[in-house]
Design a protein around this motif. Structure first.
Motif, PDB file in Angstrom:
ATOM      1  N   LYS A   1      50.188  63.058 -34.549  1.00  0.00           N
ATOM      2  CA  LYS A   1      49.217  62.149 -33.935  1.00  0.00           C
ATOM      3  C   LYS A   1      49.447  60.710 -34.377  1.00  0.00           C
ATOM      4  CE  LYS A   1      45.390  65.235 -33.008  1.00  0.00           C
ATOM      5  NZ  LYS A   1      44.085  65.710 -33.459  1.00  0.00           N
ATOM      6  N   SER A   2      49.589  60.525 -35.700  1.00  0.00           N
ATOM      7  CA  SER A   2      49.771  59.149 -36.171  1.00  0.00           C
ATOM      8  C   SER A   2      51.127  58.604 -35.724  1.00  0.00           C
ATOM      9  CB  SER A   2      49.593  59.054 -37.681  1.00  0.00           C
ATOM     10  OG  SER A   2      50.354  60.023 -38.309  1.00  0.00           O
ATOM     11  N   LEU A   3      52.128  59.486 -35.657  1.00  0.00           N
ATOM     12  CA  LEU A   3      53.472  59.019 -35.284  1.00  0.00           C
ATOM     13  C   LEU A   3      53.526  58.563 -33.828  1.00  0.00           C
ATOM     14  CD1 LEU A   3      56.291  58.636 -36.336  1.00  0.00           C
ATOM     15  CD2 LEU A   3      56.823  60.979 -35.755  1.00  0.00           C
ATOM     16  N   ILE A   4      52.922  59.326 -32.918  1.00  0.00           N
ATOM     17  CA  ILE A   4      52.985  58.949 -31.497  1.00  0.00           C
ATOM     18  C   ILE A   4      52.223  57.633 -31.272  1.00  0.00           C
ATOM     19  CG2 ILE A   4      51.014  60.381 -30.741  1.00  0.00           C
ATOM     20  CD1 ILE A   4      54.204  59.669 -28.751  1.00  0.00           C
ATOM     21  N   LEU A   5      51.135  57.453 -32.052  1.00  0.00           N
ATOM     22  CA  LEU A   5      50.378  56.201 -31.922  1.00  0.00           C
ATOM     23  C   LEU A   5      51.253  55.013 -32.373  1.00  0.00           C
ATOM     24  CD1 LEU A   5      47.628  54.795 -31.405  1.00  0.00           C
ATOM     25  CD2 LEU A   5      47.136  55.109 -33.822  1.00  0.00           C
ATOM     26  N   ILE A   6      51.918  55.192 -33.519  1.00  0.00           N
ATOM     27  CA  ILE A   6      52.759  54.101 -34.037  1.00  0.00           C
ATOM     28  C   ILE A   6      53.883  53.787 -33.046  1.00  0.00           C
ATOM     29  CG2 ILE A   6      54.366  53.468 -35.898  1.00  0.00           C
ATOM     30  CD1 ILE A   6      52.639  55.246 -37.772  1.00  0.00           C
ATOM     31  N   ILE A   7      54.524  54.852 -32.524  1.00  0.00           N
ATOM     32  CA  ILE A   7      55.640  54.634 -31.594  1.00  0.00           C
ATOM     33  C   ILE A   7      55.154  53.919 -30.327  1.00  0.00           C
ATOM     34  CG2 ILE A   7      57.277  55.829 -30.062  1.00  0.00           C
ATOM     35  CD1 ILE A   7      57.793  57.791 -32.257  1.00  0.00           C
ATOM     36  N   SER A   8      53.999  54.368 -29.816  1.00  0.00           N
ATOM     37  CA  SER A   8      53.486  53.769 -28.575  1.00  0.00           C
ATOM     38  C   SER A   8      53.186  52.296 -28.775  1.00  0.00           C
ATOM     39  CB  SER A   8      52.219  54.491 -28.118  1.00  0.00           C
ATOM     40  OG  SER A   8      52.526  55.824 -27.898  1.00  0.00           O
ATOM     41  N   ILE A   9      52.561  51.960 -29.911  1.00  0.00           N
ATOM     42  CA  ILE A   9      52.232  50.553 -30.169  1.00  0.00           C
ATOM     43  C   ILE A   9      53.520  49.731 -30.326  1.00  0.00           C
ATOM     44  CG2 ILE A   9      51.144  48.960 -31.815  1.00  0.00           C
ATOM     45  CD1 ILE A   9      49.018  51.174 -32.261  1.00  0.00           C
ATOM     46  N   CYS A  10      54.480  50.287 -31.100  1.00  0.00           N
ATOM     47  CA  CYS A  10      55.740  49.551 -31.317  1.00  0.00           C
ATOM     48  C   CYS A  10      56.458  49.322 -29.995  1.00  0.00           C
ATOM     49  CB  CYS A  10      56.661  50.332 -32.248  1.00  0.00           C
ATOM     50  SG  CYS A  10      56.069  50.309 -33.917  1.00  0.00           S
ATOM     51  N   CYS A  11      56.530  50.379 -29.147  1.00  0.00           N
ATOM     52  CA  CYS A  11      57.231  50.246 -27.875  1.00  0.00           C
ATOM     53  C   CYS A  11      56.513  49.250 -26.968  1.00  0.00           C
ATOM     54  CB  CYS A  11      57.350  51.599 -27.179  1.00  0.00           C
ATOM     55  SG  CYS A  11      58.534  52.649 -28.007  1.00  0.00           S
ATOM     56  N   SER A  12      55.175  49.211 -27.036  1.00  0.00           N
ATOM     57  CA  SER A  12      54.420  48.252 -26.219  1.00  0.00           C
ATOM     58  C   SER A  12      54.731  46.831 -26.661  1.00  0.00           C
ATOM     59  CB  SER A  12      52.919  48.517 -26.331  1.00  0.00           C
ATOM     60  OG  SER A  12      52.663  49.816 -25.887  1.00  0.00           O
TER      61      SER A  12
END
Ligand code: ADP
Length: 445
Positions: free
Chosen positions: A25-36
């Motif tokens: 959960k925390s990883l997908i959030l971090i990746i999504s924010i970074c990619c955005s």
């Protein structure tokens, strides 16, 4: 930083989540924010180099698609929604950017971003899904390689220097994202594994403890049974002696005992001996009970062992009816030792008493104290009846008495008490014996 960590850990929070799901959960959030964030940067860069066009808008579209899904997932408490949205966008949007720019060379390998799709599927979904995503990536790569140049919609031309920067960004950043995500995932997984291992060790330790106390309990149960039958049996003999001699005493009283005081004394002596036998047995039983329930205090002190042994020897020498004496020998350089004198006196006393008791009519028993550099040895050696080889393994069991000792009085508790006392002093008690030749008991501390 800590606050941020706490905030991330609350994403799609569910108290029933396993550690692995929490990491995902925390990883997908971090990746999504970074990619955005990357989407915004890419859009600005494209605007800077190409001006306004489809290539400039596409990265912004990525941001507008992913950000709402971050919130939707959170409010639906289903992080998989964000996983699918993120993976779809990260595979498709760079592909469209790629095609809008034309060949791989024209796009400066922006298609590299699509590889986050199969990697993400591997991290967040399963191997089967990851394979489908990989096939998708390969198809996009194939289309781009074969037909890419004909797609060029924007027709944007870029200088060689700008191309170099884009190559660096398009290969470097996705590689960093992939590497960081994998490291984060693995690190957390290893931490979790370690935690599991610790838990396993604790559980193992607890199980061992339970097993130990269970077997101790079982042992105590068996001991209780042996104890009750042995003690009642052992009490019966002195009680019978007391009973018959009391009756005799009564008879003597009725028939005028004063006429034969010698006979009278014999009878009272037998009664006294019976009582003392019962008292001895009771004392040993009490000590044994205390030792087994752990109620014995261990109070070590600095002890002059040589002086201590001399006093003990004197006590035992003085009560020997055959005038035998202990031969005392000291080996090594005598020094004071830090031991519990009470328990040592009990253990050593029992061994000395046995050495005399089981070697009647033989040579003097020997007491040897050896002061080693790291250990202390106290040996009590006698030249008596010894112990039959087959019975040696049972020697320290409570109430055990060897076959060749039945004629000699005893309770069978002394050695098990002595062993416990030696162990209280963190030592060991061992025996070396040959039937008919003698025995040597050794205390090693
Ligand atoms: P007890 O002497 O009261 O019977 P112990 O526990 O001291 O009880 O000894 C248990 C048994 O070990 C004895 O009954 C005897 O058979 C054997 N034993 C102990 N010490 C000696 C010894 N020095 N020589 C021969 N046998 C011994």
């Amino acid at each position: 930083m800590n606050k941020l960590k706490i905030l991330i850990s609350k994403y799609c929070f569910n108290s029933l989540d396993s550690e692995e799901i929490k990491i995902a959960k925390s990883l997908i959030l971090i990746i999504s924010i970074c990619c955005s964030i990357c989407g915004l940067v890419w859009s600005s860069m494209y605007y800077f180099f190409f001006g306004f066009g489809l290539t400039t808008v596409l990265p912004i579209i990525f941001v507008f698609l992913v950000i709402p899904f971050i919130f939707i997932s959170h409010f639906k408490s289903n992080y998989k929604i964000l996983v699918y949205a993120q993976l779809t966008c990260i595979t498709m949007v760079p592909a469209f950017i790629q095609w809008s720019l034309g060949s791989i060379h024209d796009s400066s390998f922006v298609i590299a971003w699509c590889f986050l799709g199969p990697i993400g599927a591997l991290l967040f979904l399963n191997e089967k899904d990851a394979r489908i995503w990989l096939v998708m990536f390969v198809i996009i790569l194939g289309i781009t390689s074969i037909a890419g140049p004909t797609f060029s919609m924007d027709g944007a031309k870029v200088t060689e220097n700008a191309r170099a920067i884009f190559y660096l960004m398009n290969i470097g950043v996705p590689s960093i994202v992939i590497f960081s995500a994998t490291t984060y995932f693995l690190k957390n997984l290893i931490r979790q594994k370690e935690r599991n291992f610790d838990l396993l060790q604790i559980t193992k330790g607890k199980n061992e403890e339970i097993e130990k106390s269970l077997s101790k309990e079982k042992e105590l149960g068996q001991l209780k049974t042996i104890f009750v039958s042995t003690v009642s049996h052992q009490f019966r003999t002195p009680l019978a002696v007391i009973q018959s001699n009391t009756e005799l005493l009564e008879m003597l009283t009725n028939t005028g005992m004063k006429q034969d005081p010698e006979k009278y004394k014999k009878v009272t002596d037998r009664i006294t001996e019976g009582i003392s036998k019962m008292t001895d047995l009771m004392d040993e039983v009490l000590i044994f009970g205390k030792l087994n329930s752990g109620n014995i205090q261990y109070s070590p002190e600095n002890l002059d062992l040589v002086e201590f042994c001399k006093i003990l020897i004197k006590q035992f020498n003085s009560i020997q009816q055959d005038n035998r004496m202990i031969d005392f020998e000291i080996k090594g350089e005598a020094r004071s030792v830090y031991l519990d004198s009470k328990s040592l006196s009990h253990a050593l006393g029992n061994l000395i008493s046995n050495a005399f008791k089981y070697s009647q009519g033989k040579k003097n028993p020997k007491l040897i104290v050896s002061f080693g550099l790291k250990e202390l040895k106290v040996t009590i050696k006698d030249y008596g009846i010894g112990i039959p080889k087959a019975e040696v393994p049972h020697l320290f069991h409570p109430f055990f008495r060897a076959n060749n000792a039945t004629e000699i009085k005893g309770t069978g508790l002394g050695l098990s008490i002595a062993k416990e006392y030696v162990e209280i002093n963190k030592g060991t008690l061992t025996v070396n014996t040959t039937e008919g030749i003698g025995s040597s008991f050794e205390i090693k501390i």
